[in-house]
Design an enzyme around this catalytic site. Structure first.
Site, mmCIF file in Angstrom:
data_model
loop_
_atom_site.group_PDB
_atom_site.id
_atom_site.type_symbol
_atom_site.label_atom_id
_atom_site.label_comp_id
_atom_site.label_asym_id
_atom_site.label_seq_id
_atom_site.Cartn_x
_atom_site.Cartn_y
_atom_site.Cartn_z
ATOM 1 N N SER A 28 0.831 -1.211 0.000
ATOM 2 C CA SER A 28 0.000 0.000 0.000
ATOM 3 C C SER A 28 0.862 1.257 0.000
ATOM 4 O O SER A 28 0.340 2.366 0.045
ATOM 5 C CB SER A 28 -0.921 -0.004 1.225
ATOM 6 O OG SER A 28 -0.175 -0.226 2.411
ATOM 7 N N ASN A 115 -2.245 -2.924 13.054
ATOM 8 C CA ASN A 115 -3.696 -2.732 12.995
ATOM 9 C C ASN A 115 -4.153 -1.529 13.812
ATOM 10 O O ASN A 115 -4.983 -0.739 13.366
ATOM 11 C CB ASN A 115 -4.420 -3.998 13.461
ATOM 12 C CG ASN A 115 -4.141 -5.180 12.546
ATOM 13 O OD1 ASN A 115 -3.526 -5.004 11.493
ATOM 14 N ND2 ASN A 115 -4.562 -6.357 12.941
ATOM 15 N N HIS A 161 -39.962 23.599 -9.484
ATOM 16 C CA HIS A 161 -40.076 22.743 -10.678
ATOM 17 C C HIS A 161 -39.388 23.381 -11.891
ATOM 18 O O HIS A 161 -39.781 23.128 -13.025
ATOM 19 C CB HIS A 161 -41.546 22.459 -11.016
ATOM 20 C CG HIS A 161 -42.381 22.051 -9.847
ATOM 21 N ND1 HIS A 161 -42.518 20.749 -9.433
ATOM 22 C CD2 HIS A 161 -43.092 22.800 -8.956
ATOM 23 C CE1 HIS A 161 -43.301 20.702 -8.361
ATOM 24 N NE2 HIS A 161 -43.648 21.937 -8.033
ATOM 25 N N SER A 282 -14.464 26.786 -27.640
ATOM 26 C CA SER A 282 -14.566 25.535 -28.385
ATOM 27 C C SER A 282 -13.490 25.531 -29.451
ATOM 28 O O SER A 282 -13.188 26.564 -30.038
ATOM 29 C CB SER A 282 -15.946 25.441 -29.033
ATOM 30 O OG SER A 282 -15.924 24.535 -30.111
ATOM 31 N N LYS A 288 -18.321 30.053 -29.186
ATOM 32 C CA LYS A 288 -18.627 29.440 -27.895
ATOM 33 C C LYS A 288 -17.813 29.988 -26.730
ATOM 34 O O LYS A 288 -16.628 30.277 -26.863
ATOM 35 C CB LYS A 288 -18.404 27.921 -27.955
ATOM 36 C CG LYS A 288 -19.369 27.154 -28.807
ATOM 37 C CD LYS A 288 -20.819 27.205 -28.335
ATOM 38 C CE LYS A 288 -21.050 26.423 -27.059
ATOM 39 N NZ LYS A 288 -21.027 24.979 -27.313
ATOM 40 N N ASN A 290 -17.762 28.423 -22.912
ATOM 41 C CA ASN A 290 -18.385 27.337 -22.151
ATOM 42 C C ASN A 290 -18.070 27.417 -20.652
ATOM 43 O O ASN A 290 -16.947 27.740 -20.280
ATOM 44 C CB ASN A 290 -17.892 25.988 -22.679
ATOM 45 C CG ASN A 290 -18.278 25.781 -24.137
ATOM 46 O OD1 ASN A 290 -19.331 26.224 -24.576
ATOM 47 N ND2 ASN A 290 -17.406 25.111 -24.877
ATOM 48 N N GLU A 295 -19.170 23.067 -14.789
ATOM 49 C CA GLU A 295 -19.473 21.688 -15.215
ATOM 50 C C GLU A 295 -18.569 20.681 -14.507
ATOM 51 O O GLU A 295 -19.006 19.603 -14.103
ATOM 52 C CB GLU A 295 -19.310 21.554 -16.736
ATOM 53 C CG GLU A 295 -20.418 22.239 -17.503
ATOM 54 C CD GLU A 295 -20.123 22.390 -18.988
ATOM 55 O OE1 GLU A 295 -21.062 22.691 -19.723
ATOM 56 O OE2 GLU A 295 -18.954 22.226 -19.413
HETATM 57 N N1 ARG Z 1 -1.399 -1.405 5.209
HETATM 58 C C1 ARG Z 1 -2.339 -1.929 6.143
HETATM 59 C C2 ARG Z 1 -3.675 -1.207 6.003
HETATM 60 O O1 ARG Z 1 -3.718 -0.194 5.449
HETATM 61 C C3 ARG Z 1 -1.840 -1.755 7.523
HETATM 62 C C4 ARG Z 1 -2.324 -2.788 8.477
HETATM 63 C C5 ARG Z 1 -1.808 -4.107 8.062
HETATM 64 N N2 ARG Z 1 -2.099 -5.098 9.021
HETATM 65 C C6 ARG Z 1 -1.970 -6.400 8.747
HETATM 66 N N3 ARG Z 1 -2.243 -7.219 9.694
HETATM 67 N N4 ARG Z 1 -1.560 -6.853 7.600
HETATM 68 O O2 ARG Z 1 -4.708 -1.694 6.439
#
Ligand code: ARG
Length: 491
Positions: A28, A115, A161, A282, A288, A290, A295
């Site tokens: 991640s 966690n 409306h 445009s 034009k 716009n 938008e």
């Molecule tokens: N990158 C993980 C997340 O965003 C962090 C927690 C990962 N925990 C695990 N037990 N793999 O949730």
């Protein structure tokens, strides 16, 4: 030895290396590196607690804190390299710490799990971002209220409306959006204040046998409370869901305002012109101009609603406690936050770039029988029951439609042929300015009432603005982000 084959934090248990596709799917770091400063601040607070409870020595704590500050410095200066092999922000920071300070880095994770660590990082990030977002939306409110005051006297048709209904003023119309966005700010700050609970101490799911002190960490990070239950703590993303809900509602308001700008700048309405800086031409049609920015504001709401939907679906079937699905919370949350904030930041200047066209508004007011209700109210004042008055004026409108004329074109005699109870001053009510003046109700369109609403909006604005000054990033996080000396450890 098997442990040499797998270089990850759990390498002791594994005898094969991680598959390359798995590594890239599992990682991640590409997106959660945005949490690096929050991660470091959380680790510093945690290490101070570990020293205070005797789990590490004061010297070890100083080494850890010094190393973490050094990493923060490298991240600020752009010289820090995040690597996919270290999976996420937590392992990248810890890995870099080990390179800097050696084996003592391994003591930092005592009594903690990724966690509860990621839950903390996200809460800290939300507290700061929500504070800044609230301030940005308050700047939109300022522009709306200022324009509302300037145009408190400018009559325009009000619609239901999308049919012309009754006279209002341009200022009254703009102020409606000010009211919506004041609620948005209040919702975002409510979400922020509920996010200010400390998750550390929940461990992986079942706490820790080590003698940690959660209260102390909470004081260090200026959290108002500790989370209640360790299972809930590591599997709860309510703060992100609340944020996405509040941002989605904000974007509903942005989108509606943008839609009105698109309508108003069309040749069909012509109520407003937008300065060139906020329009594009445009490549094909030379004539034009716009309204691309309105938008885009309207269109960008889709991404924010999508982010809310995405996280709701990710969360809905998860058994307690932590599940890796939850890593999917970040990209939608970050994108929705960035998108909403970009929209908030463009709005004040866009609003000020609108030039209302009084003549077009006036022309629209003269067609469409907008004063029909006023004429009915006149009969009511003459003692006619409203339901009957409604019917009589309905006939008057039908009569005008037959003749292609306006109510204002009918003489008193013609009106009295429809019903003898019209008073001598009946025709005088057929005037938009007088109609507005008679709508003398709190929150109504009478220009003086619009100004009063502006004053009330400002009071709410100022109270919310005051509220943003506390409850955002802690002093520790602010010092770390600015590269300033950190405040001393709390007691
Ligand atoms: N990158 C993980 C997340 O965003 C962090 C927690 C990962 N925990 C695990 N037990 N793999 O949730």
């Amino acid at each position: 030895m098997a442990s040499d084959t797998n270089q990850s934090a759990w390498g002791g248990r594994f005898s094969e290396a991680t598959d390359a596709q798995v590594q890239s799917m599992n990682a991640s770091i590409a997106f959660d590196q945005r949490l690096a400063m929050e991660d470091i601040a959380g680790s510093i607070a945690h290490s101070r607690m570990l020293a205070a409870t005797g789990l590490i020595s004061p010297e070890e704590q100083q080494t850890l804190e010094g190393g973490l500050i050094g990493i923060a410095h490298d991240i600020r200066s752009g010289s820090f390299t995040f690597t996919e092999a270290r999976e996420d922000v937590h392992m990248n920071v810890e890995g870099a710490l080990a390179e800097r300070v050696g084996d003592v880095a391994g003591k930092l994770h005592s009594g903690r799990s990724r966690n509860d660590q990621v839950a903390l990082d996200l809460r800290l990030w939300l507290r700061r971002e929500l504070t800044e977002t609230a301030q940005e939306i308050l700047a939109v409110v300022e522009a709306l209220v200022e324009l509302s005051e300037t145009h408190a006297d400018l009559p325009m048709p009000g619609y239901t409306h999308l049919q012309r209904a009754q006279p209002i003023t341009f200022g009254h119309h703009l102020n409606a959006y000010g009211a919506m966005m004041l609620r948005d700010v209040s919702r975002l700050l409510d979400a922020r204040d509920r996010a200010a609970e400390l998750p550390l101490g929940a461990g992986a799911l079942a706490g820790t046998p080590l003698p940690i002190d959660r209260e102390r960490v909470a004081r260090e990070l200026e959290d108002s409370r500790l989370t209640l239950n360790s299972l809930d703590t590591v599997s709860d993303r309510d703060a992100a869901l609340e944020t996405l809900s509040a941002l989605s509602i904000f974007m509903v308001h942005v989108s509606r305002l943008a839609e009105e700008m698109v309508l108003w700048t069309s040749q069909e309405f012509g109520f407003v012109t937008l300065s060139d800086a906020f329009c594009t031409g445009s490549s094909l049609m030379p004539q034009k101009k716009n309204p691309d920015i309105p938008e885009l504001l309207r269109g960008k709401s889709g991404r924010v609603f999508g982010a809310l939907q995405s996280l709701l679906v990710v969360m809905k079937g998860l058994p307690l406690a932590y599940n890796k699905d939850m890593q999917e919370d970040k990209e939608p949350l970050f994108d929705a936050m960035d998108t909403s904030r970009m929209c908030a930041r463009v709005l004040p200047a866009l609003l000020r770039a609108m030039k209302p066209q009084a003549a077009a508004m006036k022309a629209a007011l003269s067609e469409g029988f907008l004063l029909a209700t006023d004429l009915a109210d006149h009969l009511v004042a003459e003692g006619v029951p409203f339901r009957e008055a409604h019917h009589i004026i309905g006939r008057a409108v039908a009569h005008c439609l037959d003749r292609s004329c306006a109510l204002e074109d009918l003489t008193l005699e013609e009106l009295r042929q429809l019903d003898p109870r019209f008073g001598d001053d009946a025709r005088s009510v057929l005037d938009a300015t007088r109609s507005l003046d008679r709508r003398d109700v709190v929150g109504g369109p009478k220009p003086a009432r619009v100004r009063e609403t502006c004053a009330r909006s400002r009071e709410t604005h100022d109270a919310l603005s005051e509220r943003t000054l506390s409850g955002g990033a802690s002093a520790l996080e602010r010092a770390l982000a600015a590269g300033e000396p950190l405040p001393p450890a709390t007691s």
